[in-house]
Design an enzyme around this catalytic site. Structure first.
Site, PDB file in Angstrom:
ATOM      1  N   GLU A  51       0.814  -1.222   0.000  1.00 11.86           N
ATOM      2  CA  GLU A  51       0.000   0.000   0.000  1.00 11.86           C
ATOM      3  C   GLU A  51       0.847   1.270   0.000  1.00 11.86           C
ATOM      4  O   GLU A  51       0.454   2.271  -0.600  1.00 11.86           O
ATOM      5  CB  GLU A  51      -0.947   0.011   1.199  1.00 11.86           C
ATOM      6  CG  GLU A  51      -2.062  -1.016   1.140  1.00 11.86           C
ATOM      7  CD  GLU A  51      -1.707  -2.329   1.815  1.00 11.86           C
ATOM      8  OE1 GLU A  51      -2.604  -3.161   2.014  1.00 11.86           O
ATOM      9  OE2 GLU A  51      -0.503  -2.506   2.152  1.00 11.86           O
ATOM     10  N   PHE A 113     -11.984  -6.732  14.054  1.00 10.54           N
ATOM     11  CA  PHE A 113     -10.883  -7.231  13.232  1.00 10.54           C
ATOM     12  C   PHE A 113     -10.537  -6.232  12.140  1.00 10.54           C
ATOM     13  O   PHE A 113     -11.405  -5.761  11.410  1.00 10.54           O
ATOM     14  CB  PHE A 113     -11.256  -8.579  12.613  1.00 10.54           C
ATOM     15  CG  PHE A 113     -10.214  -9.124  11.682  1.00 10.54           C
ATOM     16  CD1 PHE A 113      -8.983  -9.553  12.173  1.00 10.54           C
ATOM     17  CD2 PHE A 113     -10.441  -9.200  10.318  1.00 10.54           C
ATOM     18  CE1 PHE A 113      -8.012 -10.050  11.322  1.00 10.54           C
ATOM     19  CE2 PHE A 113      -9.481  -9.697   9.465  1.00 10.54           C
ATOM     20  CZ  PHE A 113      -8.256 -10.122   9.969  1.00 10.54           C
ATOM     21  N   GLN A 114      -9.271  -5.869  12.071  1.00 10.96           N
ATOM     22  CA  GLN A 114      -8.736  -4.907  11.097  1.00 10.96           C
ATOM     23  C   GLN A 114      -9.444  -3.551  11.175  1.00 10.96           C
ATOM     24  O   GLN A 114      -9.661  -2.883  10.167  1.00 10.96           O
ATOM     25  CB  GLN A 114      -8.795  -5.471   9.671  1.00 10.96           C
ATOM     26  CG  GLN A 114      -7.779  -6.588   9.446  1.00 10.96           C
ATOM     27  CD  GLN A 114      -7.589  -6.951   7.992  1.00 10.96           C
ATOM     28  OE1 GLN A 114      -8.465  -6.743   7.164  1.00 10.96           O
ATOM     29  NE2 GLN A 114      -6.439  -7.533   7.684  1.00 10.96           N
ATOM     30  N   LYS A 163     -17.709  -0.752   5.419  1.00 13.37           N
ATOM     31  CA  LYS A 163     -18.091  -1.696   4.371  1.00 13.37           C
ATOM     32  C   LYS A 163     -19.592  -1.695   4.099  1.00 13.37           C
ATOM     33  O   LYS A 163     -20.020  -1.798   2.945  1.00 13.37           O
ATOM     34  CB  LYS A 163     -17.630  -3.113   4.739  1.00 13.37           C
ATOM     35  CG  LYS A 163     -17.845  -4.106   3.598  1.00 13.37           C
ATOM     36  CD  LYS A 163     -17.230  -5.464   3.872  1.00 13.37           C
ATOM     37  CE  LYS A 163     -17.421  -6.382   2.670  1.00 13.37           C
ATOM     38  NZ  LYS A 163     -16.820  -7.717   2.887  1.00 13.37           N
ATOM     39  N   MET A 467      24.396   9.327   2.872  1.00 13.55           N
ATOM     40  CA  MET A 467      24.262  10.635   3.495  1.00 13.55           C
ATOM     41  C   MET A 467      24.492  10.559   5.002  1.00 13.55           C
ATOM     42  O   MET A 467      25.124  11.453   5.589  1.00 13.55           O
ATOM     43  CB  MET A 467      22.878  11.237   3.203  1.00 13.55           C
ATOM     44  CG  MET A 467      22.723  12.666   3.700  1.00 13.55           C
ATOM     45  SD  MET A 467      23.881  13.825   2.929  1.00 13.55           S
ATOM     46  CE  MET A 467      22.961  14.287   1.458  1.00 13.55           C
TER      47      MET A 467
END
Length: 553
Positions: A51, A113-114, A163, A467
């Site tokens: 993602e 959940f999630q 959802k 760097m």
């Protein structure tokens, strides 16, 4: 007509002329993805490997095209994996709409959940965000999100959709998107006239241009302005490309890794005209010593940037393009021949230079510029290679240099490269990376191969975190704490194992041939360019020092 929430999402994307979305499916966005499947003829979906890569791809698409980038992710970890990309876009004022799924409304706040409160998480790094709990509000929120992302100072907006909202139905009627107008309400005749008087009374004006010039599509107006004022021009990292870097008036970057000519010139000027820049700490060095002989005239669309880091003498608030148009219309051509001669002398006395007896990143980037005739879109990761790209590639136009300036996100460049190539299929698009950054995102090579996105990744490979090692060398008595990578990686085999093409560069005489072969390739390409681990980015200003205290070698 009645549509489901998921159908409304797709129809609203079509309203906004969205042709591409980047993302990764999951349970909470299955309804939306089902509609994407049904609408693949009008909206292209690019499935990334992660993602975060999708968020950077949407960002690169937006920066290179000027359109709004769109990214979709599921709830929980899918949403939180977008956070770095959203923050990157926020710091650099990139228009993006992130659409996330969430658990059904009835399960919100129950540690389901999630489930993550992604609007709470992203509140500090978005222009605005929404959680849509009623499908009847969905279309208006999406429309408002796109408008907000584009208007004024652009930035990312997040829409979180449970959802069940994507499954529920509501009435939908198409709407023509509200036109985004340029901010001009604060541009007064008085503010313009005072700016003109400052310019007229200046003997040593200097223009410092930032990313706002590119965002407002004001590159032509800036060039006309610089020629009319007869002032040298320096750019921040984000401003590169807003003024042609091959123009005689251009003096190079300003700040920590700016040219000595720019830093000394700004220190000596009597009027600093700041156009769409925010006085980053990496630009100004020691604040009380920055341009302390000059009056500061700041032009910016965001009033919050005025007097934030540096006190200004006068400011004009409004869209950069509009302000410059008004100044150009009213300002008589100035004559600063003596001042320009002084700056020319500094440019000749303190040119950028690097070792020429071996292959180096600087040489490779100069050769890439020569072969592509400065027409490629260049994305970068973050580190030494990023600075070398800004110093040695000649950007003649805006939206050709895409880099994480504000957040400094290692891992940005590969995703941005994918997005830029999708948005500009006819352009050569090259991601210049360090080997440290490459470790963070090379999984997106699978994305390039899967979708046949023909990009080139130039890995500047010094076997260290370059760097950070440079700072350890200069300021930490060479205590190289966990910056040596020593990875025994065969980049050619890695590329081939993923279905791409790989090349190695270990000497100067290989550079041109490899670049030409890479450009002719029909597959994504990885180029491993091996340089010395102690090559350093110069010029450099030590942290906290005035910008005229330049280390040149």
């Amino acid at each position: 007509m009645k549509l489901t929430g998921a159908q409304i999402v797709i129809e609203c994307l079509k309203e906004q002329s969205v042709d591409t979305v980047f993302g990764y499916p999951g349970g909470a966005v299955l309804n939306i993805y089902d509609e994407i499947y049904k609408n693949m003829d009008s909206i292209k979906h690019i499935l990334t490997s992660h993602e975060q890569g999708a968020s950077h791809a949407a960002d690169g698409y937006a920066r290179s095209t000027g359109k709004v980038g769109v990214v979709i992710a599921t709830s929980g970890p899918g949403a939180t994996n977008l956070v770095t990309g959203i923050a990157t876009a926020y710091m650099d004022s990139v228009p993006m709409v992130a659409i996330t799924g969430n658990v059904p409304v009835s399960l919100l706040g129950r540690d389901s959940f999630q489930e993550v409160d992604i609007t709470g998480v992203t509140m500090p790094i978005t222009k605005h965000n929404y959680i849509v709990k009623d499908v009847n509000d969905l279309a208006d929120i999406i429309r408002e999100a796109f408008y907000t992302a584009k208007e004024g100072r652009p930035g990312p907006v997040l829409i979180d959709i449970p959802k069940d909202v994507t499954a529920n139905q509501a009435e939908y009627e198409p709407v023509v998107p509200k036109k985004v107008s340029r901010c001009s309400k604060n541009i007064t005749t008085e503010s313009i006239e005072e700016a003109i008087e400052l310019i007229k009374n200046s003997k040593k004006p200097y223009i410092y241009a930032g990313g706002g010039v590119i965002i407002s599509e004001a590159a032509k107006e800036l060039k006309d302005f610089a020629e009319k004022v007869q002032a040298p021009v320096t750019c921040s990292l984000m401003g590169i490309g807003g003024f042609p870097t091959n123009d005689d008036l251009y003096t190079g970057m300003i700040g920590m890794h700016g040219s000595k000519a720019s830093n000394l010139g700004v220190t000596a000027c009597d009027l600093l005209i700041v156009v769409g820049a925010r006085f980053s700490d990496r630009v100004i060095g020691k604040p009380d010593k920055f341009a302390n002989k000059a009056r500061v005239l700041q032009i910016d669309v965001d009033p919050a940037e005025v007097n934030k880091n540096i006190l200004t003498y006068h400011s004009v608030i409004g869209d950069i393009k509009k302000v410059l148009q008004q100044l150009n219309d009213r300002l008589e051509e100035q004559n600063h021949t003596e001042w320009l001669s002084e700056i020319k002398y500094l440019k000749e006395k303190y040119p950028l230079k690097y070792p020429t007896d071996c292959v180096s990143a600087q040489y490779a980037i100069e050769k890439l510029d020569e072969i592509t005739e400065g027409e490629a879109i260049i994305t970068t990761e973050v580190g030494q290679h990023q600075m070398w790209a800004g110093q040695y590639y000649k950007f003649k136009e805006p939206r050709k240099f895409l880099t994480s300036g504000g957040l400094g996100t290692m891992g940005y460049g590969f995703g941005a490269c994918l997005g830029a190539k999708v948005g500009n299929p006819d352009k050569i698009v090259v991601n210049i990376a360090g080997d440290g950054s490459f470790r963070m995102n090379f999984n997106e090579l699978l994305t390039a191969v899967r979708h046949n996105i023909k990009i080139i990744v130039l890995v500047i490979n010094n076997g260290v975190l370059g760097m950070v090692r440079q700072w350890q060398t200069l300021f930490y008595d060479e205590r190289y704490s966990f910056t040596t990578l020593n990875q025994d990686l065969d980049y050619v085999k890695l590329a081939e194992s993923m279905g791409a093409v790989g090349f190695n560069i270990t000497s100067k005489d290989q550079v041109e041939d490899v670049f030409k072969k890479a450009i002719e390739e029909t597959k994504p390409v990885i180029i491993n360019c091996v340089i010395d681990k102690d090559d350093k980015v110069f010029p450099m200003v030590a942290p906290g020092k005035p910008i005229e205290d330049v280390i040149v070698e």
